[in-house]
Enzyme design. Structure first.
Site, PDB file in Angstrom:
ATOM      1  N   HIS A 214     117.849  -1.815-153.869  1.00 26.77           N
ATOM      2  CA  HIS A 214     118.322  -2.677-152.780  1.00 26.77           C
ATOM      3  C   HIS A 214     119.016  -3.925-153.318  1.00 26.77           C
ATOM      4  O   HIS A 214     119.185  -4.902-152.600  1.00 26.77           O
ATOM      5  CB  HIS A 214     117.148  -3.111-151.897  1.00 26.77           C
ATOM      6  CG  HIS A 214     116.337  -1.991-151.353  1.00 26.77           C
ATOM      7  ND1 HIS A 214     116.899  -1.008-150.558  1.00 26.77           N
ATOM      8  CD2 HIS A 214     115.024  -1.672-151.479  1.00 26.77           C
ATOM      9  CE1 HIS A 214     115.947  -0.141-150.218  1.00 26.77           C
ATOM     10  NE2 HIS A 214     114.803  -0.512-150.772  1.00 26.77           N
TER      11      HIS A 214
ATOM     12  N   HIS B 209     116.320   3.214-146.925  1.00 29.07           N
ATOM     13  CA  HIS B 209     116.024   4.276-147.885  1.00 29.07           C
ATOM     14  C   HIS B 209     116.629   5.588-147.408  1.00 29.07           C
ATOM     15  O   HIS B 209     116.297   6.659-147.920  1.00 29.07           O
ATOM     16  CB  HIS B 209     114.519   4.468-148.053  1.00 29.07           C
ATOM     17  CG  HIS B 209     113.791   3.199-148.311  1.00 29.07           C
ATOM     18  ND1 HIS B 209     113.233   2.443-147.301  1.00 29.07           N
ATOM     19  CD2 HIS B 209     113.560   2.530-149.456  1.00 29.07           C
ATOM     20  CE1 HIS B 209     112.678   1.366-147.821  1.00 29.07           C
ATOM     21  NE2 HIS B 209     112.868   1.388-149.131  1.00 29.07           N
TER      22      HIS B 209
END
Lengths: 329, 329
Positions: free
Chosen positions: A56, A215
Site C-alpha cells: 500500500h 487488497h
C-alpha cells in the site's frame, strides 16, 4: 506476472532497504524484526505508530517523520505485521507519554495490534480507521475497512502529538477524524500479489469493480465500464450518504490512486468530484491528489472526503516532513 | 482501453481544470490558449518556462511554483504545445529579465519553441534537455531524447533564477546540469494513447523494452524479461559509460516510475541501483524516488544520475513549492 523483482522471497527486504537508503535523512530501518522509526527520536510526545501489510506504499512508512508517525511496522504483502514488530517499534520510540496505534480495520491487523497493546508495558490506546463506506463486512474485515482516509487520520493526529498533547487527546482526535471521513474506491484491473503470481480477481476489459477494497476484495457490485463522471457520481453519492454534510460544510477532498492509474486521470476525477461536491453546497478548502494508499499494481482510484473543522484544518496545515507528505518545512 | 475519462476530446481540458482546482494555491490556468502560470507573478527574475505534450504528469505543470517554473504549456497527449501557447505564457510571466525556455529534445517541441523564441519580443534563451542515453536518434528525435533528467534541470535552474541571476547564467547552469545528467528507461508494458485506443506497441508477457522512450518509442532492444538486478545493471552501465564519473563523485540518483509501476518496485530498483553505484565508488548524496516523468499508463521505470557539484547541490536543496516537489517551504 511482470514485475521489477529478484526473488519473490526478497521483495520486502529489498524494497524496505531501498526506502531506508533513499530517505536516510528521515527514517531508520530495523531489520529483525522489521520496523521503521524516525531517524531522530522525538521526545516529550505521544509515540504514534502505524503498520499493516505491505503493498500500500507510501502507506505507512512514507508517513514517518516530523508531524506524522514515529514508527511504522510493515508486514509482508497484504499481511498484518506481527505483535513482536509492534512491541519492538514501541520500545524504540516510546518517549514517556504513551503509545497510540493507528490501525486500519482488518481482522489480522486488529488482532495483532490488540495482542501488542496487551503486552505493552506503556500506557497505550488505538485508533481504528474504518472510512470505507463500500461494504459493511468484507473478506478480511468485520465492520468497515480502513483505507485512504487513514492518511488523513495519521497527518492530523501526528500534528496534535507534536504539540505535546496527551494520549487521550490524540486518541479522541483520531476517532473524530475517522468519524468525519468517508471513502470509496473503484478498480479497473486486479492487483497481482507477487507470491501468488496471478491476478487476485478476473475482470473483463469492459467491467469495473465498484467499491473494491485495497487488497482487491469485492466491493458492492461488478458493473459495465462507464464514463468518469458516472463513476464519480456513484462514489460521491455513497460518501455523502454516509457523511450527511450540511450545506456550506468545509471539506478536504482526496483523490487517491491505487498505483497504476496515471495522474492525468486522477486530476480528471478530481475535476469531476469537485464539481459534484460544490453542486451539493460543499466548500473544498483542502485537496490532495496522488498515490497515497495503493493496492500493489491495481488500476483504480478512491475518493475520500473529510469534514473539516478548525481543529482538523489546523492540524492538516501544520508542518510535516515525511517521505510522501511534506510541507511548511 | 479502460481509463477514467468522459470523452477523449475533453480529457486534456478536464484534467488541466482538475489540476488547477486542486492546486489553486500555487497555479492559475489560462484556457485559450492553454498554459499555467504561478498564481502570484514573480518579479525581478528570469522567467522560466517549460512545456511539452501531456501524458508525462507531473511534468511540467507539477513543477510550477516558487523555486522552479514560472509557467508551463501543456500540449495535447504526446503532442508539442504550439508557439501561441508559449508566446502567451511568456507575455504573462516575463518580468523584465528575459525568458528561459526549458525544452525536451523532440522535433515538434524544438520546432515550436524555436518559432516562439523568434517571435518573442523579449530577450530569451533555451536549454535543450537530452539526458536519455538509450539511443542517439529516435522516432521523434534528432539527437538524444530529453526525459526525467529534465526535472533536475528545472529544479536547479529554477532555484538560480530566484536569486535574480541573469539569463546567461541561468542558461549556462541549465546546460551544465544537462551535460552532467544521464538517464535510461525500461518498459514492461506499452502505454495507450487515449485517442488511439490501443497500446502503442505490442509486448509479450515475457519481454521488456530496454531503453524505451517516454512515448513508447523503441529503445535499444527487445529482451526477455530478467530479474531487477540484471535490468538495473544494464541501465546503470549505459549511464556510467556516458557520464564517465571519477571515483568518489557525488551523485543524485532518481528512480522514476513511468506511471503503472508501484512504489514498492521503484524502491527495490533504488536498492539495486544504489548498491551498484556505490560499488563503482560513487557517493549518492541526494535521492528521489517516484513518478516524476511518466508515460501515460506505461509500466516501467527509468534511472537518472546527475553528477553533483557544490553549485548544483545547493540549488537542488534550496526551497521549492510546487504541486509535485516541495521542501523547505
Amino acid at each position: 506476472m511482470k514485475k521489477f523483482i529478484n526473488n519473490v522471497d526478497d521483495i520486502l527486504t529489498e524494497s524496505l532497504s531501498g526506502f531506508a537508503a533513499a530517505h536516510s535523512d528521515i527514517v531508520s530501518l530495523n531489520l529483525e524484526p522489521h520496523f521503521f522509526t524516525r531517524r531522530e527520536k522525538a521526545e516529550n510526545k505521544v509515540a504514534i505508530i502505524s503498520g499493516g501489510g505491505s503493498g500500500h506504499e507510501p502507506l505507512h512508512s512514507g508517513y514517518i517523520g516530523y508531524g506524522m508517525l514515529d514508527a511504522a511496522c510493515p508486514g509482508h504483502v497484504f499481511t498484518s505485521p506481527s505483535p513482536d514488530q509492534m512491541l519492538a517499534a514501541a520500545e524504540a520510540v516510546h518517549a514517556g507519554k504513551g503509545v497510540l496505534f493507528i490501525v486500519k480495520n482488518y481482522a489480522g491487523d486488529v488482532m495483532n495490534f490488540e495482542m501488542a497493546a496487551e503486552m505493552l508495558p506503556f500506557e497505550n490506546a488505538t485508533v481504528l480507521t474504518s472510512d470505507d463506506v463500500a461494504v459493511e463486512n468484507s473478506t478480511y474485515t468485520t465492520g468497515r475497512r480502513g483505507v485512504a482516509g487513514t492518511v488523513i487520520v495519521e497527518k492530523v493526529v501526528g500534528s496534535l502529538a507534536e504539540t505535546g498533547a496527551d494520549l487521550a487527546a490524540c486518541k479522541a482526535l483520531g476517532d473524530k477524524v475517522n468519524s468525519r471521513t468517508a471513502s470509496m474506491g473503484v478498480a479497473l484491473t486486479s492487483c497481482t500479489v507477487p507470491a501468488a503470481g496471478r491476478p487476485t480477481f478476473d475482470i473483463d476489459e469492459t467491467e469495473l469493480e465498484m467499491g473494491v477494497g485495497i487488497h482487491g476484495e469485492p466491493g458492492r457490485r461488478r458493473e459495465k465500464m462507464r464514463n468518469a463522471d458516472a463513476i464519480v457520481a456513484d462514489l460521491v453519492a455513497a460518501i455523502l450518504e454516509d457523511l450527511k454534510p450540511t450545506q456550506g460544510s468545509e471539506v478536504l477532498l482526496l483523490i487517491n490512486g491505487f498505483a497504476a492509474t496515471p495522474l492525468m486521470e486522477l486530476y480528471l476525477l478530481y475535476n469531476s468530484a469537485a464539481k459534484l461536491l460544490q453542486a451539493h453546497g460543499l466548500v473544498i478548502s483542502r485537496s490532495l491528489v496522488g498515490n497515497y494508499t495503493t493496492a500493489l499494481d491495481m488500476a483504480g482510484a478512491s475518493i475520500t472526503v473529510t469534514l473539516l473543522d478548525d481543529e482538523i484544518r489546523q492540524h492538516w496545515d501544520s508542518p510535516v516532513h515525511t517521505a510522501a507528505l511534506r510541507w511548511q518545512c
